[in-house]
Design a protein around this motif. Structure first.
Motif, PDB file in Angstrom:
ATOM      1  N   VAL A 162       4.739   7.542   0.868  1.00 20.15           N
ATOM      2  CA  VAL A 162       3.297   7.543   1.112  1.00 20.15           C
ATOM      3  C   VAL A 162       3.007   8.010   2.536  1.00 20.15           C
ATOM      4  O   VAL A 162       2.035   8.735   2.788  1.00 20.15           O
ATOM      5  CB  VAL A 162       2.704   6.149   0.848  1.00 20.15           C
ATOM      6  CG1 VAL A 162       1.257   6.067   1.332  1.00 20.15           C
ATOM      7  CG2 VAL A 162       2.773   5.821  -0.641  1.00 20.15           C
ATOM      8  N   ILE A 220      -5.143   7.363   1.080  1.00 21.74           N
ATOM      9  CA  ILE A 220      -4.028   6.593   1.640  1.00 21.74           C
ATOM     10  C   ILE A 220      -4.450   5.163   1.917  1.00 21.74           C
ATOM     11  O   ILE A 220      -3.705   4.204   1.631  1.00 21.74           O
ATOM     12  CB  ILE A 220      -3.519   7.253   2.930  1.00 21.74           C
ATOM     13  CG1 ILE A 220      -2.762   8.546   2.611  1.00 21.74           C
ATOM     14  CG2 ILE A 220      -2.633   6.303   3.724  1.00 21.74           C
ATOM     15  CD1 ILE A 220      -1.436   8.346   1.886  1.00 21.74           C
ATOM     16  N   PHE A 313       1.105  10.538  -7.943  1.00 20.09           N
ATOM     17  CA  PHE A 313      -0.066   9.740  -7.576  1.00 20.09           C
ATOM     18  C   PHE A 313      -1.121   9.909  -8.676  1.00 20.09           C
ATOM     19  O   PHE A 313      -1.525  11.035  -8.978  1.00 20.09           O
ATOM     20  CB  PHE A 313      -0.624  10.174  -6.229  1.00 20.09           C
ATOM     21  CG  PHE A 313       0.324   9.955  -5.078  1.00 20.09           C
ATOM     22  CD1 PHE A 313       0.370   8.733  -4.429  1.00 20.09           C
ATOM     23  CD2 PHE A 313       1.181  10.962  -4.668  1.00 20.09           C
ATOM     24  CE1 PHE A 313       1.238   8.515  -3.374  1.00 20.09           C
ATOM     25  CE2 PHE A 313       2.061  10.757  -3.615  1.00 20.09           C
ATOM     26  CZ  PHE A 313       2.093   9.529  -2.962  1.00 20.09           C
ATOM     27  N   PRO A 334       0.529   5.028  -6.722  1.00 22.60           N
ATOM     28  CA  PRO A 334       1.782   5.786  -6.714  1.00 22.60           C
ATOM     29  C   PRO A 334       2.731   5.282  -7.798  1.00 22.60           C
ATOM     30  O   PRO A 334       2.876   4.082  -8.002  1.00 22.60           O
ATOM     31  CB  PRO A 334       2.368   5.516  -5.324  1.00 22.60           C
ATOM     32  CG  PRO A 334       1.383   4.651  -4.608  1.00 22.60           C
ATOM     33  CD  PRO A 334       0.461   4.072  -5.624  1.00 22.60           C
TER      34      PRO A 334
END
Length: 352
Positions: A162, A220, A313, A334
């Motif tokens: 990530v 994120i 993702f 994810p």
């Protein structure tokens, strides 16, 4: 609230096709202490945009006003999270604990080095921000749940992967091109660490394909928010402004299978699921799938032959061709679909 512990046991269960996933919680977090002066964002607007949207930018409308300091403080926020994770894990697990879990002494020693790397990233980002005369974010309060050595390793693989996607997506927001070497040097280290963990420690595929999957700061932060409890009210603004709705996916999900997803449709402005699509961001491109019916949360996952392998993702979007901050409704979540590079079907995806 779905506790992170629901996901930790699943992380240690890897097979050729089974996925692992980061848990999605609905935490309300004050991610910045001071408001960023940018275009306002309506949390329901992403689900009311036209499905024919063809935005050229993956970022939200206020991204043009994001400063370099906010981008660097966003990166620093993620580095603080990683340092907290590794510090806590290595304090809990001695070399003997790693050995009892079946890992060589060198594995824990390398994790000590990874912690040192992340601390160095913090020092570098702080020094650049100081030179800019900018305010600097402080570490937040975190909750990583109850972990054992195996789940610590699995979570570290997810965090590093990530992290590489975070730097890939945020670099384009930097206005001073002289800052790119700073970002790229950290990105490449995150990617190397991810490769070492997946290949040497977990004995899985070391990469997912030819490219990293870039994610926006808001995408994120949707993932990171699962582990952040609270941030100091004095922290300056960062490039992320909000988290999207949580998206839950069962860890039994496999390529080609019908999978039931979970998110709160009532928190969107979509009347039913026919207005939404499921987007799979992979190393080799984006795949869009439709829900099986307007009132069913089931979707058929793409097959490995269609490109669903490695790190993927998954997001809910209101478009059939764009995944942006404007079209994102829920996620990303994810997933990892390990693959065998010697499998003839996999080899056909990577011709010489």
């Amino acid at each position: 609230m779905i506790k992170s512990t629901l996901f930790l046991s699943a992380l240690s269960l890897f097979s050729f096709t089974r996925a692992y996933t980061i848990p999605q919680t609905k935490r309300t977090i004050n991610i910045v202490g001071k408001a960023r002066h940018s275009a306002s964002y309506d949390s329901s607007s992403s689900s009311s945009s036209s499905s024919d949207s063809s935005s050229s930018s993956p970022y939200d409308p206020g991204s043009s006003s994001i400063t370099d300091a906010e981008v660097l403080n966003y990166a620093l926020t993620l580095e603080h999270l990683e340092v907290a994770f590794y510090t806590q894990g290595l304090a809990n697990f001695s070399a003997d604990a790693f050995a009892e879990a079946g890992f060589a002494a060198a594995v824990r020693a390398n994790y000590d080095e990874i912690l040192s790397h992340e601390e160095s990233h913090i020092t570098l980002l702080q020094s650049v921000l100081e030179e800019m005369g900018a305010d600097i974010v402080q570490a937040c309060t975190y909750d990583f749940g109850s972990v054992d050595v195996a789940s610590f390793i699995a979570m570290s693989a997810a965090f590093e992967t990530v992290g590489a996607s975070a730097y890939s997506g945020a670099s384009n927001l930097l206005k001073r091109r002289s800052l790119l070497p700073t970002a790229s040097s950290i990105l490449s280290t995150e990617a190397r660490q991810s490769t070492w963990i997946q290949s040497t420690v977990q004995h899985l595929n070391p990469w997912s394909g030819a490219f990293e999957v870039p994610l926006t700061p808001n995408q994120i932060f949707t993932i990171a928010s699962n582990f952040i409890v609270e941030c100091p009210s004095s922290n300056p603004p960062i490039a992320a402004t909000h988290a999207f709705l949580p998206l839950s996916i069962p860890t039994t999900a496999t390529p080609g299978a019908s999978v039931q997803l979970s998110f709160n449709l009532n928190e969107t402005s979509a009347s039913d699921l026919s207005e939404l699509s499921v987007a799979f961001l992979t190393s080799n491109g984006t795949i869009f799938e439709q829900f099986s019916s307007p009132d069913s949360y089931n979707v058929t996952f793409p097959t490995q032959e269609e490109g669903l392998l490695g790190t993927v993702f998954v997001l809910i979007v209101n478009s059939t061709k764009d995944v942006t901050d404007l079209t994102t409704v829920a996620g990303p979540t994810p997933l990892m679909f390990p693959f065998n590079a010697t499998d003839p079907q996999i080899e056909a995806l990577f011709p010489n």
